[in-house]
Design a protein around this motif. Structure first.
Motif, mmCIF file in Angstrom:
data_model
loop_
_atom_site.group_PDB
_atom_site.id
_atom_site.type_symbol
_atom_site.label_atom_id
_atom_site.label_comp_id
_atom_site.label_asym_id
_atom_site.label_seq_id
_atom_site.Cartn_x
_atom_site.Cartn_y
_atom_site.Cartn_z
ATOM 1 N N MET A 122 1.020 -1.406 -0.291
ATOM 2 C CA MET A 122 0.057 -0.050 -0.059
ATOM 3 C C MET A 122 1.154 1.028 -0.015
ATOM 4 S SD MET A 122 -3.505 0.965 2.001
ATOM 5 C CE MET A 122 -3.786 -0.766 2.140
ATOM 6 N N HIS A 125 0.164 7.511 2.259
ATOM 7 C CA HIS A 125 -1.224 7.796 2.758
ATOM 8 C C HIS A 125 -2.090 8.472 3.534
ATOM 9 C CE1 HIS A 125 -2.349 3.644 3.375
ATOM 10 N NE2 HIS A 125 -3.370 4.395 4.232
ATOM 11 N N ASP A 127 -5.578 8.561 5.686
ATOM 12 C CA ASP A 127 -6.900 7.911 6.144
ATOM 13 C C ASP A 127 -7.525 9.252 6.425
ATOM 14 O OD1 ASP A 127 -6.605 4.655 5.344
ATOM 15 O OD2 ASP A 127 -5.164 4.633 7.084
ATOM 16 N N HIS A 183 1.069 6.916 5.821
ATOM 17 C CA HIS A 183 1.950 5.653 6.302
ATOM 18 C C HIS A 183 1.207 4.784 5.381
ATOM 19 C CE1 HIS A 183 -2.515 5.812 7.046
ATOM 20 N NE2 HIS A 183 -3.064 4.462 6.442
ATOM 21 N N ARG A 201 -12.704 0.850 11.345
ATOM 22 C CA ARG A 201 -13.375 2.467 11.049
ATOM 23 C C ARG A 201 -14.619 2.588 11.318
ATOM 24 N NH1 ARG A 201 -10.119 3.734 5.793
ATOM 25 N NH2 ARG A 201 -8.213 1.991 6.221
#
Ligand SMILES: O=C(O)CCC(=O)C(=O)O
Ligand SMILES: [Fe+2]
Length: 205
Positions: A122, A125, A127, A183, A201
């Motif tokens: 990943m 980015h 969140d 991260h 989330r």
């Protein structure tokens, strides 16, 4: 800081607090039989999906498989994708309630990521989507092969740091973490088996 993390990892303290408590790791949060059962069950039960990113009219597949789960009404939009929530899997609900019993937070959705091997990853980015609210608490469970979680300051030039996420661990990102840091889950060159990650989330709007 990295030396402190490495040293800490040779001890068996129940949690490690980083970045003024905005990042907290519980290396052995899940009982090992639950972690093993969740890994084996989710690999086969989840109809993992290949999503892609649209760049300059081309569709680039994400280097991992994903699946979005949660309460009705918790659609998740990012990178030009909209995920409608699939119903909860019972193992995911068991893990969710274990986290909620131990944290002052509750969750209405979860992104499941499947990293099939060390080349799945990943990229950097945060969140920080509006739908997560200004200071989201995100609870991230790791199952399977240990991979490194990396983070670095968002607005100032600074070195990135990394921490291993073992099978059954829980990593909490909270407070201003998404505001101050990016991260990533970097690729690794040594061969790696698969890893499942569940990031719980709370979609607020
Ligand atoms: O796989 C991981 O540990 C990171 C996942 C992540 O950052 C995300 O789903 O937003
Ligand atoms: Fe993330």
């Amino acid at each position: 800081m990295q030396a402190y993390i490495d040293e800490w990892f040779q001890t068996s303290a129940p949690s490690i607090q980083l970045e003024e408590n905005m990042l907290v790791l519980y290396p052995s949060f899940l009982p090992s039989n639950l972690a093993d059962h969740a890994l084996n069950t989710l690999i086969t039960d989840i109809p993992w999906q290949q999503h892609s990113l649209k760049i300059y009219g081309r569709r680039i597949p994400f280097p991992r498989l994903m699946y979005w789960m949660g309460q009705p009404g918790t659609a998740y939009r990012f990178s030009g994708n909209e995920f409608q929530p699939h119903p909860w899997h019972p193992v995911v609900l068991t893990i969710k309630s274990l986290i909620e019993q131990n944290l002052p937070a509750s969750f209405n959705s979860v992104l499941l990521n499947l990293y099939r091997h060390g080349r799945d990853s990943m990229s950097w980015h945060a969140d920080d989507e509006t739908c997560l609210g200004p200071t989201p608490t995100i609870a991230s469970i790791s199952l399977g092969s240990t991979r490194h979680f990396a983070w670095k300051p968002k607005f100032v030039k600074g070195p990135s740091r990394r921490i291993p996420l073992p099978h059954g661990s829980l990593l909490i990102m909270k407070g201003q973490f998404q505001h101050h840091y990016l991260h990533a889950l970097p690729k690794t060159s040594p061969p790696k088996g698969c890893r499942i990650n569940l990031t719980f989330r709370n979609i607020v709007q």
